[in-house]
Design an enzyme around this catalytic site. Structure first.
Site, PDB file in Angstrom:
ATOM      1  N   GLU A 115       0.874  -1.166   0.000  1.00 14.51           N
ATOM      2  CA  GLU A 115       0.000   0.000   0.000  1.00 14.51           C
ATOM      3  C   GLU A 115       0.917   1.223   0.000  1.00 14.51           C
ATOM      4  O   GLU A 115       1.791   1.333   0.863  1.00 14.51           O
ATOM      5  CB  GLU A 115      -0.877  -0.014   1.260  1.00 14.51           C
ATOM      6  CG  GLU A 115      -1.883   1.107   1.249  1.00 14.51           C
ATOM      7  CD  GLU A 115      -2.781   1.123   2.477  1.00 14.51           C
ATOM      8  OE1 GLU A 115      -2.728   0.183   3.297  1.00 14.51           O
ATOM      9  OE2 GLU A 115      -3.530   2.110   2.610  1.00 14.51           O
ATOM     10  N   ARG A 142       4.924 -12.855   9.872  1.00 16.72           N
ATOM     11  CA  ARG A 142       5.575 -11.594   9.547  1.00 16.72           C
ATOM     12  C   ARG A 142       6.912 -11.536  10.269  1.00 16.72           C
ATOM     13  O   ARG A 142       7.129 -12.223  11.269  1.00 16.72           O
ATOM     14  CB  ARG A 142       4.698 -10.386   9.858  1.00 16.72           C
ATOM     15  CG  ARG A 142       4.327 -10.183  11.311  1.00 16.72           C
ATOM     16  CD  ARG A 142       3.239  -9.126  11.460  1.00 16.72           C
ATOM     17  NE  ARG A 142       3.694  -7.794  11.115  1.00 16.72           N
ATOM     18  CZ  ARG A 142       3.131  -7.032  10.173  1.00 16.72           C
ATOM     19  NH1 ARG A 142       2.128  -7.468   9.474  1.00 16.72           N
ATOM     20  NH2 ARG A 142       3.585  -5.819   9.939  1.00 16.72           N
ATOM     21  N   LYS A 146       4.430   0.533   9.615  1.00 21.94           N
ATOM     22  CA  LYS A 146       4.435   1.806   8.881  1.00 21.94           C
ATOM     23  C   LYS A 146       3.783   2.924   9.680  1.00 21.94           C
ATOM     24  O   LYS A 146       4.197   4.068   9.588  1.00 21.94           O
ATOM     25  CB  LYS A 146       3.697   1.625   7.548  1.00 21.94           C
ATOM     26  CG  LYS A 146       4.624   1.285   6.413  1.00 21.94           C
ATOM     27  CD  LYS A 146       3.909   1.377   5.087  1.00 21.94           C
ATOM     28  CE  LYS A 146       3.052   0.149   4.869  1.00 21.94           C
ATOM     29  NZ  LYS A 146       2.430   0.098   3.544  1.00 21.94           N
TER      30      LYS A 146
HETATM   31  P1  ATP Z   1       2.694  -2.278   8.247  1.00 17.94           P
HETATM   32  O1  ATP Z   1       2.163  -3.350   9.148  1.00 17.94           O
HETATM   33  O2  ATP Z   1       4.128  -1.950   8.461  1.00 17.94           O
HETATM   34  O3  ATP Z   1       1.832  -1.070   8.183  1.00 17.94           O
HETATM   35  P2  ATP Z   1       1.436  -3.293   5.954  1.00 17.94           P
HETATM   36  O4  ATP Z   1       1.143  -4.733   6.032  1.00 17.94           O
HETATM   37  O5  ATP Z   1       0.292  -2.397   6.204  1.00 17.94           O
HETATM   38  O6  ATP Z   1       2.693  -2.950   6.830  1.00 17.94           O
HETATM   39  P3  ATP Z   1       1.546  -3.275   3.125  1.00 17.94           P
HETATM   40  O7  ATP Z   1       2.053  -2.239   2.227  1.00 17.94           O
HETATM   41  O8  ATP Z   1       0.093  -3.569   3.133  1.00 17.94           O
HETATM   42  O9  ATP Z   1       2.028  -2.886   4.566  1.00 17.94           O
HETATM   43  O10 ATP Z   1       2.376  -4.620   2.941  1.00 17.94           O
HETATM   44  C1  ATP Z   1       2.696  -5.175   1.705  1.00 17.94           C
HETATM   45  C2  ATP Z   1       3.014  -6.626   1.910  1.00 17.94           C
HETATM   46  O11 ATP Z   1       4.108  -6.766   2.793  1.00 17.94           O
HETATM   47  C3  ATP Z   1       1.840  -7.373   2.510  1.00 17.94           C
HETATM   48  O12 ATP Z   1       1.683  -8.594   1.822  1.00 17.94           O
HETATM   49  C4  ATP Z   1       2.258  -7.590   3.922  1.00 17.94           C
HETATM   50  O13 ATP Z   1       1.698  -8.780   4.423  1.00 17.94           O
HETATM   51  C5  ATP Z   1       3.781  -7.674   3.813  1.00 17.94           C
HETATM   52  N1  ATP Z   1       4.410  -7.281   5.073  1.00 17.94           N
HETATM   53  C6  ATP Z   1       4.228  -6.142   5.763  1.00 17.94           C
HETATM   54  N2  ATP Z   1       4.924  -6.155   6.914  1.00 17.94           N
HETATM   55  C7  ATP Z   1       5.580  -7.346   6.947  1.00 17.94           C
HETATM   56  C8  ATP Z   1       6.474  -7.976   7.880  1.00 17.94           C
HETATM   57  N3  ATP Z   1       6.830  -7.376   9.015  1.00 17.94           N
HETATM   58  N4  ATP Z   1       6.968  -9.189   7.570  1.00 17.94           N
HETATM   59  C9  ATP Z   1       6.619  -9.811   6.431  1.00 17.94           C
HETATM   60  N5  ATP Z   1       5.786  -9.279   5.512  1.00 17.94           N
HETATM   61  C10 ATP Z   1       5.265  -8.064   5.763  1.00 17.94           C
HETATM   62 MG    MG Z   2      -1.476  -3.611   4.862  1.00 14.54          MG
END
Ligand code: ATP
Ligand code: MG
Length: 566
Positions: free
Chosen positions: A43, A269, A279
């Protein structure tokens, strides 16, 4: 003598098998899948961090290993938080990490029209309705884990009325929050995600890509699986928090005339000690000025790690070593640091730099004279060559390499003590010069002219070898020493992540001196300052105003743990 050769679980870390790769292999073997298609779906509401790197390496890695392809898809369904700056940064960072999506760059917003049609399809099938219930009330009516949800009075609206209202939502007739479109699934479902989830909300906001074309936007749940289906994604890999969303993911795929049937699989994760990978929090650090920006070298963002000098190869190797697990855990920060050192040890040339200089005058060395010596650029790589260094009467050594009253086991400089100057000579400290305040400002020494190269002709033992620079040709530099942004291994465990910030995460040394061959070092290029650690020139560094970031120190606690040294 690298540490991983002693790692007991070498086999486990070197083979690339894990439950996801096993699943992909069995799908191929059974003919359920012909071409493996994965996607990385960020995102664009912030910069990518180390957690994302795990997902990137998994998605692009699996696609490459099985001869398939991986899409980069921006999950851009919330225009309020998304920005072009983030889109650009994400593309740059995925490339930097070493992956390429080729022609397969997509956006959930590319599918807004199709998603809208599918929403109407659900309405016509009696599987979605427009709900005017205010948000708070709707939330309260969803029930709890032990209590079923209650139906909205709008749940049984006739199809024609739903269609009419949904079209008017799209046409912009209603203000933000006035109505939503919900799926009609099961208000008593044990899984809360199935209790008539919201599919569309009204949001009068311009979108970075679709501008003002839309004032209703699909939710993550309604967009994600259908986007996967449109792109013929076979394996939709996501983190564990989406496990409870999978029944909903499957429900949409079952009830819509989608062109393909993707499957979601969850993995753990990445959580890392002393590090925050969220984020939402990282955005706050930037907004509050706790760090310099998204690329502050203390940030766990890919941009921050790059500026700090962490090579992409080290990140990829780290992800490989931690493997793919189904259960969440916290990875020891030392393991990441080990991967960084391991890589830099191979690639970084060695140089000498004195971070906190103390002047040393060699009384028996002729005034104005210099001595040409040769230093090796890499101890394990003869092809890296050598460089000349120039010894003189006045040199600088590290302040901490001198103790006027040496502690036990302190073998470095102290009055009367002889030490080796790397690549040069043996010197003996004869006199300590202090200023009015009693601080040591200079050491008077003598050298043994017969010890050129650092060995005494009579074979007498000298325990310490110090790095040094010559006063006549050393170049001034600023050196930034970074430590973890948090002082706690589990930041925020006590409820407030800001309370765990490390006040000493950055130390700036303005008066460092480096050998002249470093004057032209390019930003990003790795170098080992002997006995100090790995450094790289900051992007702001230029000839005449050198700035070096410490990527990481030399001590490898992980290697010690692996060797059983504790
Ligand atoms: P955050 O939790 O930091 O806000 P997010 O999941 O909202 O991260 P996205 O941009 O939606 O951020 O994530 C893109 C991809 O990266 C998704 O498939 C998410 O599952 C994966 N992802 C995000 N954080 C992690 C993590 N700590 N370890 C592994 N994969 C991750
Ligand atoms: Mg997300």
């Amino acid at each position: 003598m690298s540490a991983e050769s002693t790692t007991p679980d070498e086999a486990a870390t070197d083979t690339n098998r894990d439950f996801i790769r096993d699943l992909v292999q069995s799908d191929l073997d059974a003919g359920r899948v012909r071409t493996v298609v994965t996607r990385f779906p960020p995102e664009p509401n912030g910069y990518l961090h180390l957690g994302h790197a795990k997902s990137i390496c998994l998605n692009f890695g699996v696609a490459a290993e099985f001869g398939g392809r991986c899409h980069l898809r921006f999950d851009d369904t919330n225009p309020v938080k998304e920005e072009q700056e983030y889109i650009d940064a994400i593309e740059r960072d995925v490339r930097w990490l070493g992956f390429d999506w080729g022609a397969h760059l997509y956006h959930a917003s590319d599918y807004f029209e199709q998603l809208y049609d599918w929403a109407e399809h659900l309405i016509r099938a009696g599987l979605a309705y427009v709900d005017d219930t205010p948000v708070d009330e709707m939330r309260a009516m969803r029930g709890t884990l032990t209590e079923p949800g209650r139906a909205s009075v709008f749940r049984d609206r006739p199809v024609a009325e739903n269609l009419d209202l949904f079209r008017r939502m799209r046409a912009g007739e209603f203000p933000n929050g006035a109505r939503v479109l919900r799926a009609k699934i099961d208000l008593a479902a044990g899984n809360m995600n199935l209790r008539d989830p919201v599919l569309y909300r009204i949001l009068h906001a311009a979108h970075p890509r679709t501008g003002t074309a839309w004032c209703i936007y699909p939710t993550y749940d309604f967009a994600h699986g259908q986007s996967d289906a449109i792109e013929h994604v076979t394996h939709s890999l996501c983190t564990l928090e989406f496990e409870d969303h999978r029944p909903l993911y499957d429900w949409f795929i079952e009830h819509l005339p989608v062109p393909a049937r993707p499957h979601q699989t969850e993995f753990a994760r990445l959580n890392l000690g002393y590090t925050v990978l969220s984020k939402r929090n990282l955005t706050e650090f930037v907004r509050r000025g706790i760090v310099e920006g998204w690329d502050d070298p203390r940030m766990p963002t890919l941009a921050g790690l790059r500026r700090r000098g962490v090579p992409p190869e080290a990140i990829r190797e780290f992800v490989k070593r931690i493997g793919m697990a189904r259960a969440n855990s916290v990875v020891d920060l030392a393991l990441f640091e080990h991967a960084i050192r391991d890589r830099l040890n191979q690639t970084a040339q060695r140089r000498m730099a004195v971070l906190r200089p103390l002047k040393l005058v060699i009384e028996n060395f002729p005034e104005g004279d210099t001595f040409d010596l040769t230093a090796v650029n890499h101890p394990d790589d003869p092809s890296a060559g050598t460089r000349p260094i120039h010894f003189g009467r006045e040199i600088y050594v590290e302040r901490e390499d001198f103790m006027e009253h040496p502690a036990k086991k302190f073998y470095r400089l102290s009055p009367g003590k002889e030490v080796r100057l790397r690549y040069a000579f043996l010197v003996t400290c004869r006199e300590v010069v202090k200023d009015a305040a009693g601080d040591v400002v200079e050491l008077r020494c003598t050298y043994d002219p017969a010890s050129r190269g650092g060995n005494a002709p009579d074979g007498r033992k000298v325990q310490a070898t110090l790095h040094w620079v010559s006063a006549h040709d050393a170049v001034p530099a600023e050196v930034r020493l970074y430590s973890t942004l948090f002082k706690s291994p589990d930041p925020g465990a006590g409820g407030d992540v800001f309370a765990d910030l490390n006040p000493d995460s950055l130390e700036v040394l303005k008066g460092a001196l480096v050998e002249p061959s470093l004057a032209e070092y390019r930003p990003g290029e790795a170098v080992q300052f002997e006995r100090q650690g790995y450094f790289c020139a900051d992007p702001a560094s230029r000839p005449g105003a050198l700035v070096f970031n410490r990527t990481i120190g030399l001590r490898d606690t992980w290697a010690k743990v692996q060797a059983g040294g504790g």
